[in-house]
Design a protein around this motif. Structure first.
Motif, PDB file in Angstrom:
ATOM      1  N   VAL A   1      60.368 -30.819  39.047  1.00  0.00           N
ATOM      2  CA  VAL A   1      59.596 -30.575  40.461  1.00  0.00           C
ATOM      3  C   VAL A   1      58.804 -29.288  40.684  1.00  0.00           C
ATOM      4  N   ILE A   2      59.426 -28.349  40.229  1.00  0.00           N
ATOM      5  CA  ILE A   2      58.477 -27.083  40.415  1.00  0.00           C
ATOM      6  C   ILE A   2      57.385 -27.001  39.409  1.00  0.00           C
ATOM      7  N   ALA A   3      57.282 -27.418  38.226  1.00  0.00           N
ATOM      8  CA  ALA A   3      56.406 -27.748  37.400  1.00  0.00           C
ATOM      9  C   ALA A   3      55.262 -28.811  37.750  1.00  0.00           C
ATOM     10  N   ALA A   4      55.647 -29.931  38.307  1.00  0.00           N
ATOM     11  CA  ALA A   4      54.794 -30.444  38.990  1.00  0.00           C
ATOM     12  C   ALA A   4      54.004 -30.084  40.029  1.00  0.00           C
ATOM     13  N   ILE A   5      54.667 -29.322  41.038  1.00  0.00           N
ATOM     14  CA  ILE A   5      53.978 -28.677  41.948  1.00  0.00           C
ATOM     15  C   ILE A   5      53.118 -27.591  41.536  1.00  0.00           C
ATOM     16  N   MET A   6      53.375 -26.867  40.496  1.00  0.00           N
ATOM     17  CA  MET A   6      52.405 -25.942  39.962  1.00  0.00           C
ATOM     18  C   MET A   6      51.164 -26.697  39.452  1.00  0.00           C
ATOM     19  N   VAL A   7      51.510 -27.380  38.620  1.00  0.00           N
ATOM     20  CA  VAL A   7      50.147 -28.381  37.879  1.00  0.00           C
ATOM     21  C   VAL A   7      49.386 -29.024  38.944  1.00  0.00           C
ATOM     22  N   GLY A   8      49.929 -29.465  40.063  1.00  0.00           N
ATOM     23  CA  GLY A   8      49.010 -30.037  41.062  1.00  0.00           C
ATOM     24  C   GLY A   8      48.306 -28.942  41.655  1.00  0.00           C
ATOM     25  N   SER A   9      48.815 -27.952  42.243  1.00  0.00           N
ATOM     26  CA  SER A   9      48.241 -26.850  42.903  1.00  0.00           C
ATOM     27  C   SER A   9      47.192 -26.082  41.958  1.00  0.00           C
ATOM     28  N   GLU A  10      47.488 -26.252  40.659  1.00  0.00           N
ATOM     29  CA  GLU A  10      46.407 -25.708  39.590  1.00  0.00           C
ATOM     30  C   GLU A  10      45.293 -26.688  39.608  1.00  0.00           C
ATOM     31  N   ALA A  11      45.496 -27.842  39.564  1.00  0.00           N
ATOM     32  CA  ALA A  11      44.366 -28.916  39.576  1.00  0.00           C
ATOM     33  C   ALA A  11      43.665 -29.039  40.535  1.00  0.00           C
ATOM     34  N   VAL A  12      44.133 -28.661  41.713  1.00  0.00           N
ATOM     35  CA  VAL A  12      43.357 -28.493  42.871  1.00  0.00           C
ATOM     36  C   VAL A  12      42.352 -27.254  42.934  1.00  0.00           C
ATOM     37  N   ARG A  13      42.964 -26.243  42.636  1.00  0.00           N
ATOM     38  CA  ARG A  13      42.028 -25.067  42.580  1.00  0.00           C
ATOM     39  C   ARG A  13      40.985 -24.990  41.409  1.00  0.00           C
ATOM     40  N   ASP A  14      41.502 -25.441  40.159  1.00  0.00           N
ATOM     41  CA  ASP A  14      40.545 -25.604  38.977  1.00  0.00           C
ATOM     42  C   ASP A  14      40.169 -26.944  38.954  1.00  0.00           C
ATOM     43  N   PRO A  15      38.721 -27.049  38.823  1.00  0.00           N
ATOM     44  CA  PRO A  15      38.190 -28.411  38.647  1.00  0.00           C
ATOM     45  C   PRO A  15      38.474 -28.986  37.067  1.00  0.00           C
ATOM     46  N   GLY A  16      38.590 -28.151  36.311  1.00  0.00           N
ATOM     47  CA  GLY A  16      38.942 -28.802  34.996  1.00  0.00           C
ATOM     48  C   GLY A  16      38.085 -28.174  33.954  1.00  0.00           C
ATOM     49  N   PRO A  17      38.315 -28.553  32.500  1.00  0.00           N
ATOM     50  CA  PRO A  17      37.578 -28.061  31.614  1.00  0.00           C
ATOM     51  C   PRO A  17      36.128 -28.630  31.548  1.00  0.00           C
ATOM     52  N   ASP A  18      35.925 -29.868  32.064  1.00  0.00           N
ATOM     53  CA  ASP A  18      34.344 -30.358  31.667  1.00  0.00           C
ATOM     54  C   ASP A  18      33.799 -30.094  32.895  1.00  0.00           C
ATOM     55  N   ALA A  19      33.783 -29.109  33.568  1.00  0.00           N
ATOM     56  CA  ALA A  19      33.012 -28.704  34.829  1.00  0.00           C
ATOM     57  C   ALA A  19      31.782 -27.732  34.128  1.00  0.00           C
ATOM     58  N   SER A  20      32.080 -26.874  33.015  1.00  0.00           N
ATOM     59  CA  SER A  20      31.381 -26.161  32.561  1.00  0.00           C
ATOM     60  C   SER A  20      31.619 -25.968  30.905  1.00  0.00           C
ATOM     61  N   LEU A  21      30.566 -25.670  30.440  1.00  0.00           N
ATOM     62  CA  LEU A  21      30.604 -25.572  28.856  1.00  0.00           C
ATOM     63  C   LEU A  21      31.390 -24.072  28.488  1.00  0.00           C
ATOM     64  N   VAL A  22      31.966 -24.212  27.290  1.00  0.00           N
ATOM     65  CA  VAL A  22      32.416 -22.927  26.779  1.00  0.00           C
ATOM     66  C   VAL A  22      31.443 -21.910  26.382  1.00  0.00           C
ATOM     67  N   LEU A  23      31.614 -20.646  26.962  1.00  0.00           N
ATOM     68  CA  LEU A  23      30.480 -19.873  26.676  1.00  0.00           C
ATOM     69  C   LEU A  23      30.224 -19.546  25.176  1.00  0.00           C
ATOM     70  N   GLU A  24      31.537 -19.323  24.416  1.00  0.00           N
ATOM     71  CA  GLU A  24      31.241 -19.472  23.131  1.00  0.00           C
ATOM     72  C   GLU A  24      30.245 -20.361  22.255  1.00  0.00           C
ATOM     73  N   ASP A  25      30.599 -21.618  22.701  1.00  0.00           N
ATOM     74  CA  ASP A  25      30.069 -22.818  22.235  1.00  0.00           C
ATOM     75  C   ASP A  25      28.562 -22.704  22.329  1.00  0.00           C
ATOM     76  N   VAL A  26      28.298 -22.368  23.676  1.00  0.00           N
ATOM     77  CA  VAL A  26      26.917 -22.037  24.056  1.00  0.00           C
ATOM     78  C   VAL A  26      25.909 -21.011  23.283  1.00  0.00           C
ATOM     79  N   LEU A  27      26.593 -19.774  23.124  1.00  0.00           N
ATOM     80  CA  LEU A  27      26.048 -18.762  22.324  1.00  0.00           C
ATOM     81  C   LEU A  27      26.091 -19.127  20.838  1.00  0.00           C
ATOM     82  N   ALA A  28      26.850 -19.756  20.109  1.00  0.00           N
ATOM     83  CA  ALA A  28      26.796 -19.928  18.795  1.00  0.00           C
ATOM     84  C   ALA A  28      25.885 -21.301  18.423  1.00  0.00           C
ATOM     85  N   SER A  29      25.454 -21.861  19.430  1.00  0.00           N
ATOM     86  CA  SER A  29      24.462 -22.849  19.015  1.00  0.00           C
ATOM     87  C   SER A  29      22.982 -22.339  19.196  1.00  0.00           C
TER      88      SER A  29
END
Length: 128
Positions: free
Chosen positions: A69-97
């Motif tokens: 239950v605690i893990a589910a609450i923590m994951v849920g609150s993190e998902a609300v705060r952080d929109p996810g990995p597909d919101a922006s590109l990884v800086l290393e990938d951008v600079l390496a191209s």
């Protein structure tokens, strides 16, 4: 003669010297006091693996549920705060191209909206 004298002196230290039957009473008193603990240990020796595991399950299952239950609450609150990995590109990938300056500037500033198709095209190296 000297040994008999020493033995006589040591007999004074023996509690059974003046009180016959002392050691039998002492042993009986110890066994009486230890009877409960000895019985408890005999019962523990008879327990099987199934009994031990069922005893553990009484405390471990609620603890595991609470952790889930605690893990589910923590994951849920993190998902609300952080929109996810597909919101922006990884800086290393951008600079390496070797994209143009406009594409790099757009990727770094994050002005463009992210889409899974565009991200996968970027990662796989397919340039429009």
């Amino acid at each position: 003669m000297e040994n008999e004298k020493r033995i006589g002196l040591l007999r004074v230290l023996d509690p059974a010297h003046e009180c016959p039957g002392y050691w039998e009473r002492f042993r009986a008193e110890i066994m009486e006091r230890a009877a409960f603990e000895l019985a408890r240990r005999r019962d523990l020796a008879r327990e099987s693996v199934e009994l031990v595991l069922s005893g553990w399950s009484r405390s471990l299952i609620p603890a595991a549920l609470a952790a889930a239950v605690i893990a589910a609450i923590m994951v849920g609150s993190e998902a609300v705060r952080d929109p996810g990995p597909d919101a922006s590109l990884v800086l290393e990938d951008v600079l390496a191209s070797d994209f143009s300056d406009e594409v790099l500037e757009t990727a770094i500033t994050g002005e463009a909206h992210a889409s899974p198709v565009a991200f996968m095209a970027f990662v796989e190296g397919n340039r429009p």
